[in-house]
Design an enzyme around this catalytic site. Structure first.
Site, mmCIF file in Angstrom:
data_model
loop_
_atom_site.group_PDB
_atom_site.id
_atom_site.type_symbol
_atom_site.label_atom_id
_atom_site.label_comp_id
_atom_site.label_asym_id
_atom_site.label_seq_id
_atom_site.Cartn_x
_atom_site.Cartn_y
_atom_site.Cartn_z
ATOM 1 N N SER A 18 24.959 87.620 -37.251
ATOM 2 C CA SER A 18 24.059 86.764 -36.483
ATOM 3 C C SER A 18 22.792 86.545 -37.284
ATOM 4 C CB SER A 18 23.705 87.417 -35.147
ATOM 5 O OG SER A 18 22.658 86.727 -34.480
ATOM 6 N N TYR A 36 20.892 94.625 -30.536
ATOM 7 C CA TYR A 36 21.743 93.586 -31.113
ATOM 8 C C TYR A 36 21.328 93.262 -32.542
ATOM 9 C CZ TYR A 36 24.174 89.097 -31.552
ATOM 10 O OH TYR A 36 24.976 88.071 -31.968
#
Length: 269
Positions: A143, A156
């Site tokens: 990501s 995350y």
């Protein structure tokens, strides 16, 4: 003949979103036998049936990637029933938007287990077969949050940064075996997980930070992954490809900067 007609591809989180799009691409365009790995049994079976109905080959393997023992059982079953994978796409991931002071240890541990430990175990397992054959492709779905920090992304973002480091570590040791290990770093993509994280008015905030002023589609990521899993990417390894509509490149993005009062130009003599 499709380039992967004799190959087996393992895709985690393949019941929906990016994972499903990748599975459909590898099976229907590139001819691979795809292993649909997901914890949602019904959705995984539906994805596999859809691929088979369209003329592709697919089989479902249900596993909770937070459970290391379950991951190993899943890998052993794939080896026994299908064969050792030639292509691995570590796509499954979990996320939550939580302030740093409130982030619970339990969710931190769960996030690391799914987003980092499971990919490590899967890559370590499949590399033995890839090394023996002298060919393999691993693509980790990270990501932009693993490259640039963001509000609420403690678990995350940290896990995706670790996944990028994991990519490079495996890449340098596997390169001489004919195996490439790369990552893609999606920006905001129209998936159920992203919609949940970006719900409400924050959707417009994220869209305004994108130079392309739109969210990406799952197919945008699938195309990038398919390239990194292809024969054409054989001299690329240890790299991270951002598929983000220019987000990481933008730096300080000021909308309509030049539409306002003209900026003064400094004279130079």
């Amino acid at each position: 003949m499709p380039q992967h007609s004799s190959r087996i591809a393992l895709i985690t989180g393949a019941a929906s979103g990016i994972g499903r799009s990748v599975a459909e691409r590898l099976a229907l365009q590139d001819g691979a036998m795809v292993c649909i790995v997901d914890r949602e049994a019904d959705a995984a079976r539906e994805a596999a049936h859809s691929i088979e109905a369209a003329g592709g080959r697919a089989q479902t393997f249900v596993a909770d990637l937070a459970d290391s023992a379950a991951v190993q059982r899943m890998l052993n079953r794939i080896d026994a029933e299908i064969g050792m994978p030639d292509i691995v796409i570590n796509n499954a991931g979990i996320a939550a938007t939580i302030p740093v002071l409130d982030y619970p240890l339990s969710h931190w541990q769960l996030t690391m287990a799914v987003n980092v430990t499971a990919p490590m175990l899967i890559i370590q397992h499949v590399l033995r077969g890839m090394k023996a054959r002298g060919w393999g492709r691993v693509v980790n779905v990270a990501s932009i949050s693993g490259v640039r920090a963001g509000t609420g992304r403690l678990g995350y973002g940290t896990s995706k940064a670790a996944l990028l480091a994991l990519t490079r570590q495996f890449a340098v040791e596997a390169a001489e075996w004919g195996v490439t290990v790369n990552a893609v770093a999606p920006g905001p993509i129209e998936t159920p997980m992203v919609k949940q994280m970006h719900g409400g008015s924050s959707t417009d905030i994220y869209r305004d930070m994108m130079p392309m002023r739109r969210y990406g589609a799952v197919a945008d990521i699938a195309h990038a992954i398919a390239f990194l899993a292809s024969e054409n990417s054989g001299f690329i390894t240890g790299e991270t490809l951002a598929v983000d509509g220019g987000f990481l490149a933008s730096g300080l993005l000021v909308r309509d900067l030049f539409a306002a009062t003209p900026l003064a130009v400094a004279a130079h003599s």
